[in-house]
Design a protein around this motif. Structure first.
Motif, PDB file in Angstrom:
ATOM      1  N   SER A  44      12.773  25.063  32.456  1.00 22.74           N
ATOM      2  CA  SER A  44      14.050  25.812  32.600  1.00 22.74           C
ATOM      3  C   SER A  44      13.862  27.454  32.309  1.00 22.74           C
ATOM      4  O   SER A  44      13.319  27.695  31.040  1.00 22.74           O
ATOM      5  N   ALA A  45      14.492  28.382  32.724  1.00 24.04           N
ATOM      6  CA  ALA A  45      14.406  29.638  32.301  1.00 24.04           C
ATOM      7  C   ALA A  45      15.679  30.443  32.652  1.00 24.04           C
ATOM      8  O   ALA A  45      16.149  30.175  33.730  1.00 24.04           O
ATOM      9  N   ASN A  46      16.262  31.387  31.759  1.00 23.78           N
ATOM     10  CA  ASN A  46      17.467  31.934  32.261  1.00 23.78           C
ATOM     11  C   ASN A  46      17.606  33.369  31.478  1.00 23.78           C
ATOM     12  O   ASN A  46      16.892  33.514  30.467  1.00 23.78           O
ATOM     13  N   VAL A  47      18.465  34.163  31.718  1.00 24.85           N
ATOM     14  CA  VAL A  47      18.664  35.473  31.066  1.00 24.85           C
ATOM     15  C   VAL A  47      20.126  35.710  31.295  1.00 24.85           C
ATOM     16  O   VAL A  47      20.915  35.463  32.354  1.00 24.85           O
ATOM     17  N   ARG A  48      20.638  36.282  30.118  1.00 26.32           N
ATOM     18  CA  ARG A  48      22.000  36.680  30.318  1.00 26.32           C
ATOM     19  C   ARG A  48      22.158  38.071  29.234  1.00 26.32           C
ATOM     20  O   ARG A  48      21.260  38.331  28.424  1.00 26.32           O
ATOM     21  N   TYR A  49      23.152  38.704  29.842  1.00 31.09           N
ATOM     22  CA  TYR A  49      23.264  40.248  28.900  1.00 31.09           C
ATOM     23  C   TYR A  49      24.540  40.120  28.430  1.00 31.09           C
ATOM     24  O   TYR A  49      25.398  39.708  28.921  1.00 31.09           O
ATOM     25  N   ALA A  50      24.540  40.714  26.948  1.00 31.10           N
ATOM     26  CA  ALA A  50      25.884  41.111  26.373  1.00 31.10           C
ATOM     27  C   ALA A  50      25.977  42.170  25.593  1.00 31.10           C
ATOM     28  O   ALA A  50      25.015  42.539  25.001  1.00 31.10           O
ATOM     29  N   ARG A  51      26.982  43.088  25.766  1.00 32.77           N
ATOM     30  CA  ARG A  51      27.215  44.272  24.979  1.00 32.77           C
ATOM     31  C   ARG A  51      27.875  43.768  23.586  1.00 32.77           C
ATOM     32  O   ARG A  51      28.902  43.462  23.509  1.00 32.77           O
ATOM     33  N   ILE A  52      26.984  43.830  22.589  1.00 29.23           N
ATOM     34  CA  ILE A  52      27.426  43.420  21.393  1.00 29.23           C
ATOM     35  C   ILE A  52      26.869  44.442  20.218  1.00 29.23           C
ATOM     36  O   ILE A  52      25.794  45.211  20.506  1.00 29.23           O
ATOM     37  N   PRO A  53      27.481  44.578  19.013  1.00 27.32           N
ATOM     38  CA  PRO A  53      26.849  45.220  18.088  1.00 27.32           C
ATOM     39  C   PRO A  53      25.629  44.791  17.618  1.00 27.32           C
ATOM     40  O   PRO A  53      25.356  43.637  17.662  1.00 27.32           O
ATOM     41  N   LEU A  54      24.767  45.513  16.822  1.00 32.09           N
ATOM     42  CA  LEU A  54      23.607  45.178  16.336  1.00 32.09           C
ATOM     43  C   LEU A  54      23.859  44.129  15.101  1.00 32.09           C
ATOM     44  O   LEU A  54      22.988  43.177  15.189  1.00 32.09           O
ATOM     45  N   GLU A  55      24.782  44.075  14.440  1.00 29.53           N
ATOM     46  CA  GLU A  55      25.104  42.991  13.479  1.00 29.53           C
ATOM     47  C   GLU A  55      25.105  41.482  14.220  1.00 29.53           C
ATOM     48  O   GLU A  55      24.530  40.631  13.627  1.00 29.53           O
ATOM     49  N   ARG A  56      25.787  41.554  15.363  1.00 30.51           N
ATOM     50  CA  ARG A  56      25.795  40.249  15.995  1.00 30.51           C
ATOM     51  C   ARG A  56      24.560  39.776  16.561  1.00 30.51           C
ATOM     52  O   ARG A  56      24.161  38.675  16.745  1.00 30.51           O
ATOM     53  N   ALA A  57      23.730  40.805  17.027  1.00 26.85           N
ATOM     54  CA  ALA A  57      22.348  40.800  17.635  1.00 26.85           C
ATOM     55  C   ALA A  57      21.504  40.025  16.375  1.00 26.85           C
ATOM     56  O   ALA A  57      20.541  39.220  16.859  1.00 26.85           O
ATOM     57  N   VAL A  58      21.716  40.725  15.344  1.00 30.18           N
ATOM     58  CA  VAL A  58      20.843  40.051  14.381  1.00 30.18           C
ATOM     59  C   VAL A  58      21.350  38.703  13.776  1.00 30.18           C
ATOM     60  O   VAL A  58      20.246  37.609  13.679  1.00 30.18           O
ATOM     61  N   GLU A  59      22.807  38.429  14.031  1.00 34.06           N
ATOM     62  CA  GLU A  59      23.016  36.932  13.642  1.00 34.06           C
ATOM     63  C   GLU A  59      22.450  35.915  14.842  1.00 34.06           C
ATOM     64  O   GLU A  59      21.962  35.035  14.539  1.00 34.06           O
ATOM     65  N   TRP A  60      22.429  36.523  16.044  1.00 33.07           N
ATOM     66  CA  TRP A  60      21.908  35.677  17.225  1.00 33.07           C
ATOM     67  C   TRP A  60      20.338  35.462  16.882  1.00 33.07           C
ATOM     68  O   TRP A  60      19.685  34.345  17.165  1.00 33.07           O
ATOM     69  N   LYS A  61      19.723  36.625  16.437  1.00 36.34           N
ATOM     70  CA  LYS A  61      18.155  36.508  16.169  1.00 36.34           C
ATOM     71  C   LYS A  61      18.082  35.305  15.084  1.00 36.34           C
ATOM     72  O   LYS A  61      17.301  34.277  15.420  1.00 36.34           O
ATOM     73  N   HIS A  62      18.797  35.288  14.188  1.00 45.47           N
ATOM     74  CA  HIS A  62      18.453  34.308  13.019  1.00 45.47           C
ATOM     75  C   HIS A  62      18.635  32.985  13.723  1.00 45.47           C
ATOM     76  O   HIS A  62      18.174  31.952  13.138  1.00 45.47           O
ATOM     77  N   ARG A  63      19.872  32.775  14.469  1.00 41.49           N
ATOM     78  CA  ARG A  63      20.372  31.452  14.921  1.00 41.49           C
ATOM     79  C   ARG A  63      19.194  30.871  15.727  1.00 41.49           C
ATOM     80  O   ARG A  63      18.592  29.877  15.805  1.00 41.49           O
ATOM     81  N   LEU A  64      18.578  31.936  16.591  1.00 36.51           N
ATOM     82  CA  LEU A  64      17.662  31.474  17.723  1.00 36.51           C
ATOM     83  C   LEU A  64      16.135  31.103  16.787  1.00 36.51           C
ATOM     84  O   LEU A  64      15.495  30.164  17.272  1.00 36.51           O
ATOM     85  N   ALA A  86      11.179  36.637   9.847  1.00 37.85           N
ATOM     86  CA  ALA A  86      12.111  35.579   9.615  1.00 37.85           C
ATOM     87  C   ALA A  86      12.342  35.610   8.195  1.00 37.85           C
ATOM     88  O   ALA A  86      11.529  35.939   7.403  1.00 37.85           O
ATOM     89  N   THR A  87      13.730  35.032   7.735  1.00 33.18           N
ATOM     90  CA  THR A  87      13.879  34.988   6.509  1.00 33.18           C
ATOM     91  C   THR A  87      14.446  33.643   6.266  1.00 33.18           C
ATOM     92  O   THR A  87      14.560  32.975   7.340  1.00 33.18           O
ATOM     93  N   TYR A 146      11.930  32.350  23.352  1.00 37.16           N
ATOM     94  CA  TYR A 146      13.086  33.255  23.709  1.00 37.16           C
ATOM     95  C   TYR A 146      12.688  34.460  23.342  1.00 37.16           C
ATOM     96  O   TYR A 146      11.807  35.074  22.537  1.00 37.16           O
ATOM     97  N   GLY A 147      13.816  35.731  24.166  1.00 40.25           N
ATOM     98  CA  GLY A 147      13.751  36.916  23.768  1.00 40.25           C
ATOM     99  C   GLY A 147      14.918  37.577  23.650  1.00 40.25           C
ATOM    100  O   GLY A 147      15.970  37.081  24.382  1.00 40.25           O
ATOM    101  N   LEU A 148      15.086  38.485  22.609  1.00 36.83           N
ATOM    102  CA  LEU A 148      16.437  38.986  22.219  1.00 36.83           C
ATOM    103  C   LEU A 148      15.766  40.500  22.094  1.00 36.83           C
ATOM    104  O   LEU A 148      15.132  40.653  21.130  1.00 36.83           O
ATOM    105  N   TYR A 149      16.340  41.407  22.970  1.00 32.72           N
ATOM    106  CA  TYR A 149      15.879  42.727  22.824  1.00 32.72           C
ATOM    107  C   TYR A 149      16.959  43.611  23.504  1.00 32.72           C
ATOM    108  O   TYR A 149      17.753  43.118  24.195  1.00 32.72           O
TER     109      TYR A 149
END
Length: 199
Positions: free
Chosen positions: A140-160, A9-10, A182-185
């Protein structure tokens, strides 16, 4: 976490408990720090110390472990610079030592004993969800999938990461301790090809 630790984390931490002063962030740099933190009992100890400073006896009672065992774990954590005595109090003829963390957030990287930590976190959370009582409390638990570029995945990681830290900073109240995980992978989930209309 989990301990309330956020890998890689930063950015800034958040205010809230515990009841003693401590640094916002400590980055783990020594293999001994990884050995100290990434052991289940010690991870539970540093997690509890986010609520408030505690004595060996208090920690032993909450964790259901012998005082000698908890004392050993506290010694290992102290030698690694992850906990220290934050105050003492005279109790009868003895002086009770209250231990606290040295930082609100321990930053770590995927190395040493932290390799595979994400799987361990999700595995522990899965076991806890399986033991949760269906008594009307929030579950509660849920899972969703999204085809996104690495940069957007990094943004989501920081938000989470920020959301988890906000959750952890909630003032302690109420009879139930909730967990937020949460899990982002990346996955190997296949994707449908573009439709003919998109071509």
């Amino acid at each position: 976490m989990t301990d309330h630790s956020i890998p890689d984390a930063t950015g800034e931490g958040v205010a809230g408990p515990p009841d003693y002063p401590l640094a916002e962030v400590l980055e783990l740099t020594e293999p001994g720090q990884y050995r100290a933190l990434f052991e289940d009992s010690r991870r539970q100890i540093v997690s509890l110390l986010l609520d408030r400073a505690a004595t060996t006896s208090e920690l032993a009672e909450v964790l259901g472990r012998p005082k000698g065992t908890i004392g050993h774990h506290l010694k290992v954590l102290a030698e690694a610079g992850l906990v220290h005595v934050v105050r003492t109090k005279r109790v009868r003829a003895l002086e009770a030592k209250y231990y606290g963390r040295t930082a609100r957030v321990f930053l770590y990287h995927r190395e040493h004993e932290a390799v595979g930590e994400e799987q361990h976190i999700l595995g522990r959370a899965s076991a806890e969800v399986g033991q949760a009582a269906p008594d009307g409390t929030v579950l509660s638990a849920n899972v969703r999938y999204a085809r996104i570029p690495l940069e957007r995945a990094v943004e989501w990681k920081h938000r989470l990461d920020e959301l988890v830290m906000e959750f952890a900073a909630e003032p302690a109240s109420g009879p139930i301790t909730y967990a937020l995980v949460y899990g982002l992978y990346p996955t190997r989930r296949p994707a449908l090809p573009e439709s003919e209309e998109d071509r």
